[in-house]
Write an enzyme that holds these catalytic residues in place. Sequence first.
Site, PDB file in Angstrom:
ATOM      1  N   GLY A 106       2.019   2.306  10.998  1.00 21.90           N
ATOM      2  CA  GLY A 106       3.066   3.325  10.988  1.00 21.90           C
ATOM      3  C   GLY A 106       3.632   3.590  12.369  1.00 21.90           C
ATOM      4  CD  GLU A 116      -3.892  -2.326   7.372  1.00 24.63           C
ATOM      5  OE1 GLU A 116      -2.734  -2.479   7.014  1.00 24.63           O
ATOM      6  OE2 GLU A 116      -4.582  -1.356   7.017  1.00 24.63           O
ATOM      7  CD  GLU A 125      -3.277   5.634   6.476  1.00 20.42           C
ATOM      8  OE1 GLU A 125      -3.176   5.705   5.243  1.00 20.42           O
ATOM      9  OE2 GLU A 125      -2.373   5.170   7.207  1.00 20.42           O
ATOM     10  CG  ASN A 174      -1.821   1.169   1.338  1.00 25.94           C
ATOM     11  OD1 ASN A 174      -1.941   1.946   0.397  1.00 25.94           O
ATOM     12  ND2 ASN A 174      -2.473   1.328   2.484  1.00 25.94           N
ATOM     13  CG  HIS A 191      -6.301   1.885   4.860  1.00 22.22           C
ATOM     14  ND1 HIS A 191      -5.901   2.886   5.709  1.00 22.22           N
ATOM     15  CD2 HIS A 191      -5.269   1.014   4.781  1.00 22.22           C
ATOM     16  CE1 HIS A 191      -4.664   2.626   6.119  1.00 22.22           C
ATOM     17  NE2 HIS A 191      -4.256   1.493   5.564  1.00 22.22           N
TER      18      HIS A 191
END
Length: 238
Positions: free
Chosen positions: A158, A152, A90, A10, A88
């Site tokens: 991150g 996730e 985000e 990704n 996702h």
Amino acid sequence: MPKRFLIAANWKMNPPPGGFDAPDSPYKSTATVEVVAFPTFLHIRDCVDAGLITGGQCGHPEKSGARTGDISMNMLQTAGCEYVLCGHSERRQSHGVTDEDVAAQVQAALAAKLIPILCVGESKREQEAGRGTDTVQRQLQAFQAGCVVAYEPVWAIGNEAADPKYAQEVHSFIRLQLPSALREKTNILYGGSVNPANAANFLSQPHVDGLLIGGASLKPGDFGKIVQVAEGLGAAGK
Ligand code: PGA
């Protein structure tokens, strides 16, 4: 037939890493590992032309219309995509994407003959309150036959990877939520700070069928090492 590991890159809002289109690109699938690149919309064509299995980072469920800045699932498919990320974290966090939106995206993706990767995962606050699996269970309501699931945990993206044993427990929980006929067939990926040093620990967990990789996927050397780890381990769904 044994399941192949699925390793997804990704790239988020970054240009494709150098050498992505080289003959020896680490983003190409191998005999034993399916590798999928998720470039920006602007770079989809380059990836498809380079022979990579390519996916969209998101897609709108409607086919066309007054949706400024959006791209439809059908457009992704026409551009050569085979996969699409749905939900996702985000997108959920900064674009107001709701569970209902994600369910509509999954449905539209399947109708457009794309494989949706349904992303689920709890926040730190939910995990600390002991409500992590409630969130995952709620988000899994968007699941349909033909989906891949990516677990996730939001706090691991991150940042610092989850403990592989913790991921294994949640993956096992996820598998049990799926319709029994699809439980073993469905690929469940782990995502969140995967790197060459921890990839084997995740991939050797019985319910981890692949990885969704952000930061390390932008470093071709590191990404290639992760694909090699998957190749060395053989088939998923041990
Ligand atoms: P990360 O991102 O590997 O940089 O944690 C994963 C993702 O957001 O899919």
